[in-house]
Design an enzyme around this catalytic site. Structure first.
Site, PDB file in Angstrom:
ATOM      1  N   ASP A 251       0.876  -1.172   0.000  1.00  7.70           N
ATOM      2  CA  ASP A 251       0.000   0.000   0.000  1.00  7.70           C
ATOM      3  C   ASP A 251       0.912   1.221   0.000  1.00  7.70           C
ATOM      4  OD1 ASP A 251      -1.628   2.159   0.651  1.00  7.70           O
ATOM      5  OD2 ASP A 251      -3.037   0.877   1.745  1.00  7.70           O
ATOM      6  N   ASN A 275       1.363   6.179 -10.498  1.00  6.36           N
ATOM      7  CA  ASN A 275       0.086   6.070 -11.209  1.00  6.36           C
ATOM      8  C   ASN A 275      -1.087   5.781 -10.276  1.00  6.36           C
ATOM      9  OD1 ASN A 275      -1.763   5.155 -13.618  1.00  6.36           O
ATOM     10  ND2 ASN A 275      -1.643   3.405 -12.227  1.00  6.36           N
ATOM     11  N   LEU A 284     -18.619  19.164  -2.079  1.00  6.01           N
ATOM     12  CA  LEU A 284     -17.973  19.522  -0.814  1.00  6.01           C
ATOM     13  C   LEU A 284     -18.981  19.587   0.328  1.00  6.01           C
ATOM     14  CD1 LEU A 284     -15.338  20.328   0.623  1.00  6.01           C
ATOM     15  CD2 LEU A 284     -15.868  22.702   0.079  1.00  6.01           C
ATOM     16  N   TYR A 340     -10.337  15.264  -5.215  1.00  7.81           N
ATOM     17  CA  TYR A 340      -9.524  14.716  -6.310  1.00  7.81           C
ATOM     18  C   TYR A 340      -8.827  15.853  -7.076  1.00  7.81           C
ATOM     19  CZ  TYR A 340      -8.610  11.801 -10.476  1.00  7.81           C
ATOM     20  OH  TYR A 340      -8.022  11.114 -11.515  1.00  7.81           O
TER      21      TYR A 340
END
Ligand code: NAD
Length: 435
Positions: A251, A275, A284, A340
């Protein structure tokens, strides 16, 4: 998920109907294959302004013939680096206006420009004008053709970039501005396997874009290390076995991930591709901290942490390459993706700041790819209407494939790409969203 609209517009009746209705006209893109590695046709070399780049030997090595008898060039290179004022822009129009219609389907137009001169605002205006010109032409040219701008000072340093842009490998890269420095290129011993003898580690490579990146780097001769979370170990092993590489179940958010990678690669690493990435979409107003934290952690914090650890440990050999993964969501923004978008914009900041220092101190370049809509499991899960909008809202009117991101990564990872540093290259078919 197959793009049925693209297949439909490939038929005579589909083309007729969609034209009549004024709908998007995606063209099937020509991509690299072992049997057809180059564009079909010749190269037309044009100039505007007073040229002072020695381009001919570099263009000769692209493998594209210059005596194109068909009158339909597959590629046009316009050297406009010598333009220093607005008057010079008329020569850009004069050079391209008569030929633009004849460029073959899936053809390439590459405009060469110069860095903006901070001491000459006329030169800067004229050179910046090329950016608007290229981006506008990319949006109107159609038929799978791409248009890009390369700012350079030295032709040999830009060879790997020109070879990429003038090939089927750059099928989904359009409307981009790429700056190439003056670093001396290192020619690989074997042009067909430029990464032979090098080790490449790709995070999140058990599937999707990462798997394609690992596959393309292996094609180019690299020994690949397929890193993914322990629960994806079986898939990672399957990919590694197929590519003759090794799997590393880990991880990437583990605090000691950098040290564990360095331990697993005692001989060092040449190419590091960040990647692995996740989304946890929500506006939000509805986003609890539990959906914010992991996205920032996987997409940005772990990229910073492992990069720092591997550089500090000297695990990245000189001539090494770091390629991080941003996204057009980090450039244009996207509703429901504040987490993101923030994480991917952070990747852009990391690349721009670290690149000059990493090259000076470690001999390692740092660049990013910024994918747009790529056909993967991630985008197959998007609701139909949004997915269709994502596919069509770019100059090529279709989604990209994982291999398009992989080919772009392979160009950045190439030993001769040392002059490409600190760049963020969108692989988005010139998405209509964002710059
Ligand atoms: P994907 O979900 O298919 O694959 C991501 C891989 O990363 C998976 O194998 C997953 O197990 C792995 N991963 C996730 N968290 C990890 C962790 N903590 N440690 C190690 N591995 C981890 O995604 P994809 O579509 O192939 O996207 C790859 C990258 O491209 C991501 O960074 C994504 O944000 C970016 N991107 C994708 C698109 C697109 O359209 N698909 C667009 C823009 C950017």
């Amino acid at each position: 998920m197959a793009d049925r609209y693209l297949s439909f517009t490939g038929t005579a009746s589909g083309r007729f109907l969609t034209r009549r209705l004024g709908l998007p006209q995606p063209a099937a893109l020509r991509r690299w294959s072992p049997g057809a590695p180059g564009l079909d046709g010749g190269l037309l070399h044009l100039t505007a302004g007073t040229p002072d780049l020695d381009l001919a030997p570099v263009l000769a090595r692209t493998g594209l013939g210059t005596d194109d008898a068909t009158g339909r060039p597959a590629a046009v290179v316009l050297d406009a680096a010598g333009i220093r004022d607005v008057e010079g822009l008329a020569e850009v129009h004069a050079a391209l206006h008569p030929v633009v219609r004849s460029v073959a389907a899936s053809g390439r137009i590459v405009v060469l420009g110069a860095p903006l001169d901070p001491a000459d605002h006329h030169q800067a205006a004229a050179q910046q004008a090329l950016e608007g010109f290229v981006r506008s032409l990319g949006k109107e040219i159609g038929r799978g053709r791409t248009v890009n701008l390369v700012r350079l000072t030295d032709a040999p340093a830009a060879e790997s970039t020109l070879r990429f842009l003038l090939s089927p490998r750059s099928a989904y890269v359009s409307g981009q501005v790429i700056e190439v420095g003056a670093h001396q290129p290192v020619a690989p011993e074997d042009g067909d396997r430029p990464l032979a003898g090098r080790t490449a580690l790709v995070t999140g490579a058990a599937r999707g874009i990462g798997e394609a990146v690992a596959e393309t780097l292996a094609r180019d001769g690299a020994r690949v290390v397929v890193l993914d979370v322990p629960r994806a170990e079986q898939d990672a092993r399957r990919v590694a076995e197929r590519l003759g590489g090794t799997a590393l179940p880990l991880d990437i958010t583990a605090a000691d991930a950098g040290a564990r990678i360095a331990d697993a690669l005692p001989d060092g690493l040449d190419v590091l591709v960040h990647n692995a990435g996740i989304t946890r979409d929500r506006r939000l107003v509805n986003m609890p901290a539990e959906r914010w934290g992991p996205v920032l952690e996987v997409n940005l914090a772990s990229v910073l942490r492992t990069t720092d650890a591997l550089l500090a440990a000297g695990a990245l050999r000189r001539g090494g390459r770091i390629v991080a993964t941003a996204s057009i969501a980090g450039i244009a923004g996207n509703a429901g993706q504040t987490n993101y978008g923030a994480s991917k914009a952070g990747v852009v900041g990391l690349v721009r700041s670290l690149a000059p220092r990493a090259l000076a101190e470690h001999g390692v370049t740092v660049n990013a790819v910024a994918p747009g809509f790529i056909e993967t499991r991630m985008t197959a899960a998007v609701p139909l209407l949004i997915r269709e909008a994502g596919r069509r809202m770019n100059s090529l009117a279709q989604g990209g494939l994982p291999v398009d991101v992989a080919e772009t990564t392979a160009w950045l990872a190439h030993p001769a790409s040392g002059a490409v540093n600190g760049q963020v290259v969108r692989v988005c078919g010139q998405s209509l969203l964002g710059a």
